[in-house]
Design an enzyme around this catalytic site. Structure first.
Site, PDB file in Angstrom:
ATOM      1  N   TYR A 155      -0.289  -9.881   1.028  1.00  0.00           N
ATOM      2  CA  TYR A 155       0.687  -9.204   1.893  1.00  0.00           C
ATOM      3  C   TYR A 155       0.610  -9.758   3.314  1.00  0.00           C
ATOM      4  O   TYR A 155      -0.434 -10.266   3.735  1.00  0.00           O
ATOM      5  CB  TYR A 155       0.497  -7.682   1.878  1.00  0.00           C
ATOM      6  N   TYR A 213       0.860  -1.199   0.000  1.00  0.00           N
ATOM      7  CA  TYR A 213       0.000   0.000   0.000  1.00  0.00           C
ATOM      8  C   TYR A 213       0.889   1.239   0.000  1.00  0.00           C
ATOM      9  O   TYR A 213       1.965   1.241   0.623  1.00  0.00           O
ATOM     10  CB  TYR A 213      -0.851   0.061   1.273  1.00  0.00           C
ATOM     11  N   HIS A 220     -10.657  -2.885  -0.515  1.00  0.00           N
ATOM     12  CA  HIS A 220     -11.417  -2.230   0.552  1.00  0.00           C
ATOM     13  C   HIS A 220     -12.420  -1.255  -0.060  1.00  0.00           C
ATOM     14  O   HIS A 220     -12.091  -0.539  -1.012  1.00  0.00           O
ATOM     15  CB  HIS A 220     -10.479  -1.414   1.450  1.00  0.00           C
ATOM     16  N   HIS A 244      -7.592  -8.668  -1.827  1.00  0.00           N
ATOM     17  CA  HIS A 244      -8.882  -8.064  -1.476  1.00  0.00           C
ATOM     18  C   HIS A 244      -8.865  -6.587  -1.848  1.00  0.00           C
ATOM     19  O   HIS A 244      -7.805  -5.985  -2.014  1.00  0.00           O
ATOM     20  CB  HIS A 244      -9.177  -8.225   0.018  1.00  0.00           C
ATOM     21  N   ARG A 285      -2.616 -11.983   4.123  1.00  0.00           N
ATOM     22  CA  ARG A 285      -3.961 -11.628   3.687  1.00  0.00           C
ATOM     23  C   ARG A 285      -4.196 -12.051   2.233  1.00  0.00           C
ATOM     24  O   ARG A 285      -3.351 -11.826   1.369  1.00  0.00           O
ATOM     25  CB  ARG A 285      -4.194 -10.107   3.770  1.00  0.00           C
TER      26      ARG A 285
HETATM   27 FE   LIG Z   1      -5.972  -4.575   3.059  1.00  0.00          FE
END
Ligand SMILES: [Fe+2]
Length: 215
Positions: free
Chosen positions: A140, A101, A153, A151, A148
Site C-alpha cells: 500500500y 486497512y 504489525h 508486513h 510499503r
Molecule cells: Fe502497516
C-alpha cells in the site's frame, strides 16, 4: 603417569571442562538477539470487533472467506536464552490482500474485504508458539513516492518482560530494499525482522520474537 601427577592432571582437565561449560551456559543465555522495535503506524484498529481469533481468513457468522493468498505464520516468542514463553499476548493487525486497512484514516482507494478479520489478539501456548492463518498482506502507498512492502504489525506483551511493538516482513520481497522504515535498520536488525519461508511449503512462514526480561 605417577599417581599424584595423574590426579593433578585430571583435576586440571575437569577444571577446564567446568570452565568451558560455564562459558557455554553464559553464551546460551544471550544466544538470541532482541527483536527490533518499529513504529505502530497509523492504522491500529479503532473499531471493536468480536472475532479476534487465529483464523483471519474468516469472520465468525459470515459465510465468505477473505480474498487473496492464504498463508500460515508460525510465530514463537522466546526469552534471550531461546526458551519459548507461554501466555504472551500478541496483538496483530495488517492490511488485506489489496493493501487496505479497515481504518477511517486509510485513504487508499483499494477495496475493503468484508470477510477479512484483519486483527487478532491471541496468546502463545506452553512452548511460546502461536500459529495463525491469514492472507498475504498487500502493498500500500505510504506516500506518493513510497510503497510499503507486505508486513504484519505486532504488539507483544507479557508481565515481567519488556513489551514491544514491531513489524514483520516477508523474505525476498523487492520492496523490502526500498522501504523507508526497514532500510533504517542495520543488516542484523533487518534479518531479525524478516520471516523465513518453509522449505517445502511456500505459504508457510516462521518468525521468532525475542523479549527482554525486566530487571
Ligand atoms: Fe502497516
Amino acid at each position: 603417569m605417577k599417581k599424584l601427577n595423574r590426579r593433578k592432571f585430571l583435576a586440571s582437565i575437569s577444571g577446564l571442562v567446568a570452565a568451558n561449560l560455564t562459558g557455554l551456559v553464559k553464551a546460551s543465555n544471550i544466544a538470541w538477539s532482541l527483536t527490533p522495535t518499529e513504529t505502530e503506524g497509523p492504522f491500529y484498529p479503532l473499531r471493536a470487533q468480536k472475532d479476534k481469533d487465529l483464523d483471519l481468513t474468516r469472520i465468525k457468522g459470515e459465510s465468505g472467506r477473505a480474498s487473496g493468498r492464504v498463508i500460515v505464520i508460525e510465530l514463537v516468542v522466546r526469552d534471550q536464552s531461546g526458551k519459548g514463553l507461554e501466555n504472551v499476548q500478541v496483538d496483530l493487525w495488517q492490511a488485506n490482500a489489496a493493501g487496505r486497512y479497515r481504518h477511517s484514516q486509510d485513504k487508499n482507494k483499494s477495496p475493503l474485504d468484508p470477510f477479512f478479520q484483519g486483527w487478532a489478539i491471541v496468546s502463545s501456548d506452553k512452548d511460546g508458539k502461536i500459529q495463525f492463518k491469514t492472507v498475504f498482506p498487500g502493498v500500500y502507498p505510504a506516500s506518493n513516492t513510497w510503497n510499503r512492502p507486505p508486513h504484519i504489525h505486532f504488539k507483544i506483551s507479557k508481565p515481567s518482560y519488556g513489551a514491544i511493538t514491531t513489524q514483520m516482513y516477508f523474505p525476498s520481497h523487492p520492496l523490502n530494499e526500498k522501504d523507508l522504515l526497514l532500510q533504517r535498520k542495520t543488516t542484523k536488525e533487518k534479518k531479525l525482522m524478516i520471516s523465513t519461508v518453509d522449505k517445502e511449503d511456500p505459504d508457510k512462514f516462521y518468525y521468532n520474537v525475542v523479549l527482554q526480561k525486566d530487571g
